[in-house]
Design a protein around this motif. Sequence first.
Motif, PDB file in Angstrom:
ATOM      1  N   UNK A 138       0.839  -1.190   0.000  1.00 55.09           N
ATOM      2  CA  UNK A 138       0.000   0.000   0.000  1.00 55.09           C
ATOM      3  C   UNK A 138       0.884   1.254   0.000  1.00 55.09           C
ATOM      4  N   UNK A 139       0.891   1.996  -1.121  1.00 52.59           N
ATOM      5  CA  UNK A 139       1.711   3.218  -1.157  1.00 52.59           C
ATOM      6  C   UNK A 139       1.062   4.333  -0.351  1.00 52.59           C
ATOM      7  N   UNK A 140       1.879   5.222   0.097  1.00 51.64           N
ATOM      8  CA  UNK A 140       1.363   6.367   0.834  1.00 51.64           C
ATOM      9  C   UNK A 140       2.416   7.439   0.924  1.00 51.64           C
ATOM     10  N   UNK A 141       2.117   8.458   1.680  1.00 53.22           N
ATOM     11  CA  UNK A 141       3.080   9.537   1.858  1.00 53.22           C
ATOM     12  C   UNK A 141       2.387  10.848   2.136  1.00 53.22           C
ATOM     13  N   UNK A 142       3.207  11.841   2.321  1.00 58.79           N
ATOM     14  CA  UNK A 142       2.651  13.177   2.544  1.00 58.79           C
ATOM     15  C   UNK A 142       3.617  14.215   1.986  1.00 58.79           C
ATOM     16  N   UNK A 143       3.052  15.363   1.655  1.00 58.19           N
ATOM     17  CA  UNK A 143       3.849  16.467   1.138  1.00 58.19           C
ATOM     18  C   UNK A 143       4.446  17.214   2.322  1.00 58.19           C
ATOM     19  N   UNK A 144       5.756  17.263   2.377  1.00 60.08           N
ATOM     20  CA  UNK A 144       6.449  17.942   3.474  1.00 60.08           C
ATOM     21  C   UNK A 144       6.558  19.436   3.228  1.00 60.08           C
ATOM     22  N   UNK A 145       6.736  19.818   1.959  1.00 58.55           N
ATOM     23  CA  UNK A 145       6.794  21.245   1.609  1.00 58.55           C
ATOM     24  C   UNK A 145       6.395  21.419   0.151  1.00 58.55           C
ATOM     25  N   UNK A 146       5.831  22.566  -0.152  1.00 59.93           N
ATOM     26  CA  UNK A 146       5.344  22.872  -1.498  1.00 59.93           C
ATOM     27  C   UNK A 146       5.528  24.369  -1.705  1.00 59.93           C
ATOM     28  N   UNK A 147       6.409  24.737  -2.626  1.00 64.79           N
ATOM     29  CA  UNK A 147       6.649  26.162  -2.821  1.00 64.79           C
ATOM     30  C   UNK A 147       6.961  26.458  -4.288  1.00 64.79           C
ATOM     31  N   UNK A 148       6.821  27.721  -4.625  1.00 67.36           N
ATOM     32  CA  UNK A 148       7.161  28.207  -5.956  1.00 67.36           C
ATOM     33  C   UNK A 148       8.387  29.099  -5.826  1.00 67.36           C
ATOM     34  N   UNK A 149       9.363  28.903  -6.720  1.00 68.99           N
ATOM     35  CA  UNK A 149      10.581  29.709  -6.678  1.00 68.99           C
ATOM     36  C   UNK A 149      11.194  29.754  -8.067  1.00 68.99           C
ATOM     37  N   UNK A 150      12.163  30.633  -8.249  1.00 69.65           N
ATOM     38  CA  UNK A 150      12.843  30.675  -9.545  1.00 69.65           C
ATOM     39  C   UNK A 150      13.765  29.460  -9.663  1.00 69.65           C
ATOM     40  N   UNK A 151      13.964  29.007 -10.900  1.00 69.17           N
ATOM     41  CA  UNK A 151      14.702  27.776 -11.126  1.00 69.17           C
ATOM     42  C   UNK A 151      16.152  27.871 -10.666  1.00 69.17           C
ATOM     43  N   UNK A 152      16.789  29.002 -10.899  1.00 70.46           N
ATOM     44  CA  UNK A 152      18.207  29.096 -10.614  1.00 70.46           C
ATOM     45  C   UNK A 152      19.000  28.349 -11.681  1.00 70.46           C
ATOM     46  N   UNK A 153      20.314  28.441 -11.598  1.00 64.91           N
ATOM     47  CA  UNK A 153      21.165  27.882 -12.653  1.00 64.91           C
ATOM     48  C   UNK A 153      21.118  26.356 -12.682  1.00 64.91           C
ATOM     49  N   UNK A 154      21.222  25.701 -11.523  1.00 68.15           N
ATOM     50  CA  UNK A 154      21.328  24.241 -11.488  1.00 68.15           C
ATOM     51  C   UNK A 154      20.036  23.570 -11.947  1.00 68.15           C
ATOM     52  N   UNK A 155      18.905  23.967 -11.369  1.00 68.95           N
ATOM     53  CA  UNK A 155      17.625  23.361 -11.746  1.00 68.95           C
ATOM     54  C   UNK A 155      17.235  23.792 -13.152  1.00 68.95           C
ATOM     55  N   UNK A 156      17.589  25.027 -13.509  1.00 66.53           N
ATOM     56  CA  UNK A 156      17.312  25.495 -14.868  1.00 66.53           C
ATOM     57  C   UNK A 156      17.980  24.623 -15.913  1.00 66.53           C
ATOM     58  N   UNK A 157      19.227  24.233 -15.661  1.00 67.75           N
ATOM     59  CA  UNK A 157      19.919  23.337 -16.602  1.00 67.75           C
ATOM     60  C   UNK A 157      19.219  21.993 -16.698  1.00 67.75           C
ATOM     61  N   UNK A 158      18.791  21.447 -15.570  1.00 67.25           N
ATOM     62  CA  UNK A 158      18.118  20.146 -15.568  1.00 67.25           C
ATOM     63  C   UNK A 158      16.813  20.181 -16.370  1.00 67.25           C
ATOM     64  N   UNK A 159      16.096  21.292 -16.257  1.00 63.92           N
ATOM     65  CA  UNK A 159      14.780  21.383 -16.882  1.00 63.92           C
ATOM     66  C   UNK A 159      14.785  22.200 -18.166  1.00 63.92           C
ATOM     67  N   UNK A 160      15.966  22.579 -18.639  1.00 66.07           N
ATOM     68  CA  UNK A 160      16.095  23.386 -19.860  1.00 66.07           C
ATOM     69  C   UNK A 160      15.274  24.665 -19.764  1.00 66.07           C
ATOM     70  N   UNK A 184      12.952  31.537 -14.694  1.00 64.99           N
ATOM     71  CA  UNK A 184      11.617  30.941 -14.803  1.00 64.99           C
ATOM     72  C   UNK A 184      11.225  30.265 -13.497  1.00 64.99           C
ATOM     73  N   UNK A 185       9.914  30.205 -13.237  1.00 70.11           N
ATOM     74  CA  UNK A 185       9.429  29.655 -11.980  1.00 70.11           C
ATOM     75  C   UNK A 185       9.249  28.142 -12.064  1.00 70.11           C
ATOM     76  N   UNK A 186       9.572  27.487 -10.961  1.00 68.34           N
ATOM     77  CA  UNK A 186       9.354  26.046 -10.840  1.00 68.34           C
ATOM     78  C   UNK A 186       8.631  25.772  -9.527  1.00 68.34           C
ATOM     79  N   UNK A 187       7.916  24.649  -9.506  1.00 65.06           N
ATOM     80  CA  UNK A 187       7.401  24.122  -8.249  1.00 65.06           C
ATOM     81  C   UNK A 187       8.495  23.254  -7.638  1.00 65.06           C
ATOM     82  N   UNK A 188       8.760  23.438  -6.363  1.00 68.41           N
ATOM     83  CA  UNK A 188       9.684  22.583  -5.621  1.00 68.41           C
ATOM     84  C   UNK A 188       8.871  21.884  -4.544  1.00 68.41           C
ATOM     85  N   UNK A 189       8.773  20.568  -4.669  1.00 73.00           N
ATOM     86  CA  UNK A 189       7.877  19.789  -3.815  1.00 73.00           C
ATOM     87  C   UNK A 189       8.678  18.680  -3.139  1.00 73.00           C
TER      88      UNK A 189
END
Length: 246
Positions: free
Chosen positions: A101-123, A128-133
């Motif tokens: 039985x899968x389960x879980x909970x969201x520990x944090x949910x926010x919107x922020x700018x991608x920055x260089x590292x995440x921007x490269x990963x997501x092209x 640009x804004x990303x959801x960080x969950x």
Amino acid sequence: MKSVQSAGEPRAGNTKRQAVRRQLLVMLEGLDVGDALPSERRLAEDLGVSRPTLRQAIDDLVAEGLLDRRHGSGTYVTEPRIAVSLTMTSFTEDMIRRGMKPGGRVLSFRTETAGARIGRRLALSPLEEVFTIRRLRLADEATMAIETLYLPRALLPALRKQDLEGRSFYDLLRGNGIVIASGTETIEPTVTTAEEAAELDVPVHTPAFLFERVTRDEDGRPLEYVRSVYRGDRYRLELDLRPPSH
């Protein structure tokens, strides 16, 4: 004259060690998760082996995740490890397929700018804004992994925290007509940080697996970048191997 052992002949020590391992496995069948093994002194006497040989056999079972040796406390039966197949499935889908039985909970949910590292990963542009969950993943109510999910906000602009509570993110994508076509994943050994250990309810620096995945749509556009830390004492990797085609 000193006798020479053939390359294919097993050493007597290894044979004894394997015999002790088999005896221990039989013993484990009669124990429950969390039960303690008898002391090494008693086990060595009961099995009629030296303590070094017994210790080597126990080390093997610790390495396989069947036993947990706790310094100053003893050796205990652990939860069986879940085999993780390296396929394009979500955590939820994988646990259901394994009868858990899968389960879980969201520990944090926010919107922020991608920055260089995440921007490269997501092209994306760093601005640009990303959801960080950040999510805690469970199977049969036991902690399994900490997952940090990054996705372009433009992909699902109306996404809310509750949309991900107890639900597969891949199901959410499919429900919005988004097709996952491919992905790239890397895996490396790591240990838990203090924060991860607290969330997973394990000791700091517990062995773990770090999974990093980028999934893409049919046009090659990145849909998500996921960084997951899986408990090393509850997971083992499973590879489906096939011979190369000629």
